[in-house]
Design a protein around this motif. Structure first.
Motif, PDB file in Angstrom:
ATOM      1  N   LEU A 118     -57.660  13.204  -0.416  1.00 47.35           N
ATOM      2  CA  LEU A 118     -56.660  13.817  -1.296  1.00 47.35           C
ATOM      3  C   LEU A 118     -56.550  13.077  -2.620  1.00 47.35           C
ATOM      4  O   LEU A 118     -56.417  13.707  -3.684  1.00 47.35           O
ATOM      5  CB  LEU A 118     -55.295  13.858  -0.593  1.00 47.35           C
ATOM      6  N   PHE A 119     -56.639  11.758  -2.593  1.00 52.26           N
ATOM      7  CA  PHE A 119     -56.571  11.008  -3.848  1.00 52.26           C
ATOM      8  C   PHE A 119     -57.828  11.220  -4.685  1.00 52.26           C
ATOM      9  O   PHE A 119     -57.747  11.316  -5.911  1.00 52.26           O
ATOM     10  CB  PHE A 119     -56.327   9.528  -3.580  1.00 52.26           C
ATOM     11  N   LEU A 120     -58.984  11.293  -4.053  1.00 50.77           N
ATOM     12  CA  LEU A 120     -60.200  11.564  -4.817  1.00 50.77           C
ATOM     13  C   LEU A 120     -60.171  12.975  -5.394  1.00 50.77           C
ATOM     14  O   LEU A 120     -60.659  13.214  -6.507  1.00 50.77           O
ATOM     15  CB  LEU A 120     -61.432  11.351  -3.949  1.00 50.77           C
ATOM     16  N   LEU A 121     -59.596  13.901  -4.666  1.00 43.64           N
ATOM     17  CA  LEU A 121     -59.420  15.257  -5.181  1.00 43.64           C
ATOM     18  C   LEU A 121     -58.465  15.261  -6.378  1.00 43.64           C
ATOM     19  O   LEU A 121     -58.689  15.985  -7.358  1.00 43.64           O
ATOM     20  CB  LEU A 121     -58.898  16.175  -4.079  1.00 43.64           C
ATOM     21  N   ALA A 122     -57.429  14.430  -6.319  1.00 43.25           N
ATOM     22  CA  ALA A 122     -56.501  14.326  -7.449  1.00 43.25           C
ATOM     23  C   ALA A 122     -57.211  13.797  -8.691  1.00 43.25           C
ATOM     24  O   ALA A 122     -56.969  14.275  -9.810  1.00 43.25           O
ATOM     25  CB  ALA A 122     -55.326  13.426  -7.080  1.00 43.25           C
TER      26      ALA A 122
ATOM     27  N   ALA B  92     -58.712   6.903 -13.560  1.00 42.10           N
ATOM     28  CA  ALA B  92     -59.326   7.023 -12.242  1.00 42.10           C
ATOM     29  C   ALA B  92     -59.190   5.753 -11.416  1.00 42.10           C
ATOM     30  O   ALA B  92     -58.974   5.819 -10.207  1.00 42.10           O
ATOM     31  CB  ALA B  92     -60.800   7.392 -12.381  1.00 42.10           C
ATOM     32  N   LEU B  93     -59.311   4.594 -12.039  1.00 40.85           N
ATOM     33  CA  LEU B  93     -59.290   3.337 -11.292  1.00 40.85           C
ATOM     34  C   LEU B  93     -57.986   3.122 -10.526  1.00 40.85           C
ATOM     35  O   LEU B  93     -58.027   2.867  -9.310  1.00 40.85           O
ATOM     36  CB  LEU B  93     -59.582   2.167 -12.225  1.00 40.85           C
TER      37      LEU B  93
ATOM     38  N   MET C 138     -57.755   3.245  -6.395  1.00 46.61           N
ATOM     39  CA  MET C 138     -57.317   2.039  -5.698  1.00 46.61           C
ATOM     40  C   MET C 138     -56.062   2.282  -4.862  1.00 46.61           C
ATOM     41  O   MET C 138     -55.971   1.829  -3.721  1.00 46.61           O
ATOM     42  CB  MET C 138     -57.069   0.904  -6.696  1.00 46.61           C
ATOM     43  N   VAL C 139     -55.100   2.988  -5.409  1.00 48.15           N
ATOM     44  CA  VAL C 139     -53.895   3.314  -4.638  1.00 48.15           C
ATOM     45  C   VAL C 139     -54.258   4.211  -3.460  1.00 48.15           C
ATOM     46  O   VAL C 139     -53.743   4.032  -2.350  1.00 48.15           O
ATOM     47  CB  VAL C 139     -52.828   3.979  -5.544  1.00 48.15           C
ATOM     48  N   GLY C 140     -55.155   5.157  -3.684  1.00 52.81           N
ATOM     49  CA  GLY C 140     -55.580   6.033  -2.592  1.00 52.81           C
ATOM     50  C   GLY C 140     -56.267   5.266  -1.475  1.00 52.81           C
ATOM     51  O   GLY C 140     -56.007   5.511  -0.296  1.00 52.81           O
ATOM     52  N   LEU C 141     -57.130   4.326  -1.831  1.00 50.85           N
ATOM     53  CA  LEU C 141     -57.800   3.528  -0.807  1.00 50.85           C
ATOM     54  C   LEU C 141     -56.818   2.621  -0.073  1.00 50.85           C
ATOM     55  O   LEU C 141     -56.935   2.419   1.143  1.00 50.85           O
ATOM     56  CB  LEU C 141     -58.924   2.708  -1.428  1.00 50.85           C
ATOM     57  N   LEU C 142     -55.853   2.078  -0.792  1.00 55.25           N
ATOM     58  CA  LEU C 142     -54.840   1.242  -0.157  1.00 55.25           C
ATOM     59  C   LEU C 142     -54.018   2.057   0.843  1.00 55.25           C
ATOM     60  O   LEU C 142     -53.827   1.644   1.999  1.00 55.25           O
ATOM     61  CB  LEU C 142     -53.917   0.630  -1.209  1.00 55.25           C
TER      62      LEU C 142
END
Length: 79
Positions: free
Chosen positions: A15-19, A39-40, A44-48
């Motif tokens: 979902l974060f990569l889609l965002a 993007a960074l 990073m927040v999405g992976l966390l």
């Protein structure tokens, strides 16, 4: 249709990569202006959050029936 196991970490990461893709698609289409460094932090927040979701999903308590079956030496059927 075969049932599959839920992987909430992969869901959150996707979902974060889609965002990120939506932000840059909007920038490319001229809908808004997105700086190059957006993007960074999003990734990073999405992976966390994906790691937290996966960890919380991994430490969930098992049901009593599953524990009983394993204690008696029974294996769960795999599909």
């Amino acid at each position: 249709m075969l049932r599959h196991e839920l992987h909430p970490g992969k869901l959150v990461a996707g979902l974060f990569l889609l965002a990120v893709a939506v932000v840059y698609a909007g920038d490319a289409g001229g809908a808004w202006e997105a700086p190059w460094f957006v993007a960074l932090p999003l990734v990073m927040v999405g992976l966390l959050l994906a790691g937290v979701a996966a960890a919380l999903h991994g430490i969930r308590p098992r049901s009593a029936a599953r524990r009983r079956g394993r204690a008696q030496g029974l294996e769960e059927p795999r599909e």
